[in-house]
Enzyme design. Structure first.
Site, PDB file in Angstrom:
ATOM      1  N   GLU A   1       0.832  -1.232   0.000  1.00 41.57           N
ATOM      2  CA  GLU A   1       0.000   0.000   0.000  1.00 41.57           C
ATOM      3  C   GLU A   1       0.854   1.266   0.000  1.00 41.57           C
ATOM      4  O   GLU A   1       0.543   2.244   0.666  1.00 41.57           O
ATOM      5  CB  GLU A   1      -1.034  -0.019   1.117  1.00 41.57           C
ATOM      6  CG  GLU A   1      -2.152  -0.985   0.761  1.00 41.57           C
ATOM      7  CD  GLU A   1      -3.424  -0.822   1.551  1.00 41.57           C
ATOM      8  OE1 GLU A   1      -3.741   0.301   1.955  1.00 41.57           O
ATOM      9  OE2 GLU A   1      -4.097  -1.840   1.751  1.00 41.57           O
ATOM     10  N   GLY A   2       1.940   1.181  -0.756  1.00 39.07           N
ATOM     11  CA  GLY A   2       2.877   2.298  -0.875  1.00 39.07           C
ATOM     12  C   GLY A   2       4.090   2.025  -0.018  1.00 39.07           C
ATOM     13  O   GLY A   2       3.977   1.926   1.205  1.00 39.07           O
TER      14      GLY A   2
END
Ligand code: COS
Length: 384
Positions: free
Chosen positions: A363-364
């Protein structure tokens, strides 16, 4: 610390803790070893309505928000981060539908998602599009009866297990990422199959799989929002879901801290419990302080999402970066406090360290998220 939780928040947190202690703890090592998807626990979460905590009551959910979702994720993760991410990925797969879906789409899908009859997944990443999310190549070309999807999605959590997939594809290849759109694809749609199931360092009970689309036709009504809106929708979705990864990290770190304190109290060396040595007790004090700081940041980020604020990119990124770095540090230090036995599979801390690593990546990556924070700083006109 006092976080002034509402009755709903206290109750979902307690329900999640009960499931974690009664259902997850006894099987977590086995789930990790066998790399089996935790269907029995997902069923328990469905029976207690926790799967639909963030879905409005009119669609069969509990009407909570990001904070309720984070409290549950944290409690599950305190026992097993692999189970927690299987739970959280279901929310990731349905947030876009919830925020941008038409009334018909919501009526059609949300009650089954809230009730746990259908599990969801979200698919953005591809071999060429990791941190550079705008480099996706999967296409959804207009055709008779809808969109024809072609391409392969990689590393999809809940892949193969979920029933409904929110995918991002280019509906206008010429426009690049400004021609991206978000579409719903149901399992068993012809042309949609599953590729490689990944073998991972940690969170091994969760399913991570390739999605393969070969002339997969989905009806026109499966597009969420308008054509070309896909990328901003995804960026906003990630802003909304990143506190959840922070919560997963906080739960992991809390579990490791508790295990380390218990062990340090009962392990004797030089005729005294090792916790009585300042070298060990100060490590524990730092771990406890880090965990609490991460929790405060994650809850504040979640409350900002729930406040209806227009933008929450920076706070969400900060919560995810800080909490995941804490989780890595605290789980590593927990092994150190256990000493030699901490390195063995007989104790849970080695699994916690393996599980923690991914929170700094998915998620990043924390590197990309520091860019997001720095970009927010550049844009800020004044500090409040
Ligand atoms: N909310 C809404 N819109 C946003 C946004 C946000 N947080 N961030 C960017 N956008 C919009 C921009 O406004 C821009 O819109 P216009 O085309 O109308 O100008 C568009 O999205 C592109 O923005 P930008 O040029 O900043 O995008 P980049 O390609 O430079 O990428 C990063 C930005 C690196 C932040 C993005 O690719 C990213 O988040 N990467 C990590 C991906 C990730 O988390 N993957 C893990 C998936 S696991 S499910």
């Amino acid at each position: 610390m006092e976080y002034c939780l509402t009755e709903l928040q206290k109750s979902v947190k307690q329900m999640a803790r009960t499931i974690a202690e009664e259902k997850i703890l006894p099987v977590r090592a086995e789930l990790d070893e066998k790399e089996e998807f935790p269907w029995a626990i997902i069923k328990n979460l469905a029976e207690t309505d926790l799967l639909g905590v963030y879905i409005p009551e009119e669609y069969g959910g509990l009407g909570g928000g990001c904070l309720e979702f984070c409290l549950i994720t944290e409690e599950l993760s305190r026992a097993c981060a692999g189970v927690a991410v299987s739970y959280a990925a279901n929310a990731l797969g349905s947030f876009t539908l919830l925020e941008y879906g038409s009334e018909e789409q919501k009526q059609k899908y949300l009650p089954d998602i809230a009730g746990g009859k259908k599990l969801t997944a979200f698919a953005l990443t591809e071999e060429t599009a990791g941190s550079d999310a705008s480099a996706i190549k999967t296409t959804a070309t207009r055709a008779d009866g809808g969109y024809l999807i072609n391409g392969t999605k990689q590393f999809i959590t809940n892949g193969g297990e979920a029933d409904i997939y929110t995918i991002v594809a280019l509906t206008d290849r010429e426009k690049g990422i400004r021609g991206a759109s978000t579409l719903l694809v149901e399992k068993n749609t012809p042309g949609f199959t599953f590729g490689r199931k990944e073998k991972k360092l940690g969170i091994r009970t969760s399913a991570t799989r390739e999605l393969v689309f070969e002339d997969c036709l989905v009806p026109e009504e499966n597009i969420i929002g308008r054509e070309g809106m896909g990328f901003p929708m995804v960026m906003r979705l990630l802003d909304r879901s990143r506190p959840g990864i922070g919560a997963q990290a906080v739960g992991l770190a809390q579990g490791a801290l508790e295990a380390a304190v218990d062990y340090a109290k009962q392990r004797n060396q030089f005729d005294q419990p090792v916790i009585s040595f300042q070298a060990v007790s100060h490590m524990l004090a730092n771990m406890a302080t880090d965990v609490e700081a991460a929790r405060a940041l994650v809850y504040t980020a979640a409350r900002t999402v729930d406040s209806g604020a227009k933008s929450f990119s920076m706070g969400s990124a900060m919560a995810k970066v800080f909490a995941s770095d804490v989780a890595m540090r605290v789980t590593t230090d927990a092994i150190q406090i256990f000493g030699g036995v901490g390195y063995m599979r007989d104790y849970p801390v080695e699994k916690m360290m393996r599980d923690a690593k991914i929170t700094q990546i998915y998620e990043g990556t924390n590197q990309i998220l520091r860019d997001v924070i720095a970009s927010g700083l550049r844009k800020k006109k004044a500090f409040e």
